[in-house]
Enzyme design. Structure first.
Site, PDB file in Angstrom:
ATOM      1  N   CYS A  94       0.808  -1.221   0.000  1.00 51.95           N
ATOM      2  CA  CYS A  94       0.000   0.000   0.000  1.00 51.95           C
ATOM      3  C   CYS A  94       0.839   1.267   0.000  1.00 51.95           C
ATOM      4  CB  CYS A  94      -0.929   0.018   1.214  1.00 51.95           C
ATOM      5  SG  CYS A  94      -1.847  -1.501   1.455  1.00 51.95           S
ATOM      6  N   HIS A 115      -4.504   7.030   5.727  1.00 46.88           N
ATOM      7  CA  HIS A 115      -4.571   5.777   4.967  1.00 46.88           C
ATOM      8  C   HIS A 115      -5.920   5.099   5.226  1.00 46.88           C
ATOM      9  CE1 HIS A 115      -3.137   2.373   2.776  1.00 46.88           C
ATOM     10  NE2 HIS A 115      -3.143   1.550   3.819  1.00 46.88           N
ATOM     11  N   HIS A 138     -10.127   0.932  -1.537  1.00 53.13           N
ATOM     12  CA  HIS A 138      -8.688   0.829  -1.279  1.00 53.13           C
ATOM     13  C   HIS A 138      -7.993   0.480  -2.589  1.00 53.13           C
ATOM     14  CE1 HIS A 138      -4.892   0.115   0.354  1.00 53.13           C
ATOM     15  NE2 HIS A 138      -5.121  -0.893   1.170  1.00 53.13           N
TER      16      HIS A 138
END
Length: 391
Positions: free
Chosen positions: A197, A337, A373
Site C-alpha cells: 500500500c 490511509h 482501497h
C-alpha cells in the site's frame, strides 16, 4: 554517512603541499546545495473522474463509486463489490497498437502519466526543449500485471503456444515507466517500486530525492493498480479482510466507523509531475504545492496487521516532520490511509493522537470511503487529494 573519494593519476612527478594531520582530518567538504521540489502536474484515472477537478469535486460532494462488480461473475465470492472504473477512454493518449496489446492497468498508467504532463503545461514544443537525460519516471505497483499473468497461466494449461507473448514484459511493474520513457524519450532515472500500500509514497519520495540531488529536473511519479479480478478478489477474501456489505455498497467502505468490517478493492492510476523549483519558474509552470519531505519506516511485525501500538506509524510521522522542518502544531490537515479494517484504522488513529494530540485545528479524512482501497495506488491518490485540499 556520505563518503567522497578523489584520486589523481599522473605520468610525471608533481609537487604538493602536505597538510598537517590535524588540519587534514578536520577539513570539511562544502555542503551540497539543497534543491526545492514542487508539484506542477496531476494526472488521475479514478472512479471519481479522470480529471483532477472532477475528481476533487466528487470528493467534496461525498460521491461514492463503490458498486457491484461487473467485470466478471463474482456470485460465488463473499464480497461482490468494488471501486471499479466503469467508463474510461484512452483516445488521444495511446496509439491504437498499444491500446490493442496492453491490458487496462498499463492503459491507465500511460494515460495518467500523459495527463500529468498536459496538466503541467508540457506541450510538444516544451517537450522538445527539455533536457531528456534530466527527466525521470518512477511509477510502481503493488501487484503489477495480475490479469496478464492469470490469463497466461490458464493458457499454459493448454499449451505454451497459447500464451500471450507479452506476458512477462507487459506484466512487470516497471513496464508503465518504461513505456512512458520510450514514448517521451526521457532518459533520466527510470524504475518501479513495489511496497504494497505504500508503493505510491515510495515512488514520490524517491522522485523528490532524485531532483534534490540533481539527477533530474523533473520526474513523473506515482502508481497503478488493477486487482479487481477473480484472483485478486479470491485472495483478499481468503484473508478475510474485505467488507461483505454487498447490499449497501456505497456504505461498505467506512473508515473509523464502529461497524466497519473490512476494506473494498479499488483500481486506477495516479501520476504527479515533480519538478525542481527554479526549473519550473524558468518555464513559467503553474505550481500547485511544494514537496517538503517525507520518511520511511517498517512495522516489522505481521503480514497483514499493523503493530498493536502503532509505533512505526508514529515514528514515520516524527521522522517526516523532522526531515521537512515542519512543526507538528503547524499541521492542520491529514489525508489518512484508513482502509476501513477493524485493526488498521485504530492503530493509525493512535499514532495520530500520539504525534499531534487533541488538536482542534487538525482535520483528518480518508478518500477510501468513496473510491475504496486502491492498494499500491493509495499513496498517490491521497497525495493528489491532499494537494487539491491545500491549494
Amino acid at each position: 554517512m556520505l563518503k567522497k573519494f578523489f584520486f589523481h593519476i599522473s605520468c610525471k612527478p608533481v609537487a604538493a603541499d602536505v597538510l598537517p594531520a590535524k588540519e587534514a582530518m578536520t577539513k570539511k567538504w562544502p555542503p551540497t546545495e539543497k534543491k526545492r521540489v514542487v508539484i506542477t502536474g496531476l494526472g488521475v484515472v479514478t472512479q471519481l473522474g479522470h480529471d483532477p477537478d472532477i475528481f476533487y469535486n466528487n470528493l467534496l460532494e461525498g460521491v461514492s463509486r463503490i458498486s457491484k462488480i461487473e467485470g466478471f461473475d463474482c456470485s460465488q465470492f463473499p464480497s461482490r463489490i468494488a471501486g471499479e472504473i466503469k467508463s474510461f477512454s484512452a483516445d488521444g493518449f495511446l496509439t491504437p497498437k498499444i491500446s490493442r496489446r496492453a491490458h487496462k492497468f498499463m492503459i491507465y498508467t500511460l494515460t495518467a502519466g500523459k495527463k500529468a504532463l498536459t496538466d503541467g503545461g508540457i506541450t510538444e514544443e516544451v517537450l522538445k526543449e527539455l533536457e531528456k537525460g534530466k527527466c525521470g519516471i518512477i511509477i510502481g505497483s503493488a501487484l503489477g500485471g495480475l490479469r496478464i499473468f492469470a490469463e497466461s497461466i490458464e493458457a499454459l494449461r493448454v499449451s505454451y503456444k497459447k500464451m500471450n507473448p507479452f506476458c512477462v514484459p507487459f506484466g512487470t511493474t516497471n513496464m508503465g515507466s518504461a513505456m512512458l520513457a520510450m514514448e517521451l524519450g526521457w532518459m533520466g532515472p527510470n524504475y518501479s517500486l513495489s511496497s504494497a500500500c505504500a508503493t505510491g509514497n515510495f515512488c514520490i519520495l524517491n522522485a523528490a530525492y532524485h531532483i534534490k540531488r540533481g539527477d533530474a529536473h523533473m520526474t513523473l511519479c506515482g502508481s497503478f493498480g488493477a486487482a479487481i479480478l477473480p484472483i485478486g478478489l479470491g485472495d483478499f477474501s481468503a484473508c478475510r479482510i474485505l467488507s461483505k456489505r454487498n447490499n449497501e455498497p456505497t456504505k461498505a467502505s467506512r473508515p473509523w466507523d464502529i461497524n466497519r468490517d473490512g476494506f473494498v478493492i479499488g483500481e486506477g492510476a495516479v501520476v504527479l509531475l515533480l519538478e525542481e523549483l527554479e526549473h519550473a519558474k524558468r518555464r513559467g509552470a503553474t505550481i500547485y504545492a511544494e514537496f517538503l519531505g517525507g520518511s520511511f519506516t517498517c512495522d516489522a511485525y505481521h503480514v497483514n496487521d499493523p503493530h498493536p501500538d502503532g509505533a512505526s506509524f508514529a515514528l514515520c510521522i516524527e521522522k517526516a516532520l523532522a526531515q521537512s522542518g515542519v512543526a507538528r502544531e503547524d499541521v492542520n490537515y491529514i489525508n489518512a490511509h484508513a482502509t476501513s479494517t477493524p485493526t488498521g484504522d485504530l492503530k493509525e488513529y493512535r499514532a495520530l493522537i500520539h504525534c499531534f494530540g487533541k488538536n482542534p485545528e487538525l482535520k483528518v479524512n480518508s478518500a477510501k470511503s468513496m473510491i475504496g482501497h486502491l492498494l499500491g495506488v493509495s499513496g498517490s491518490v491521497d497525495a493528489v487529494a491532499t494537494v487539491l485540499v491545500v491549494i
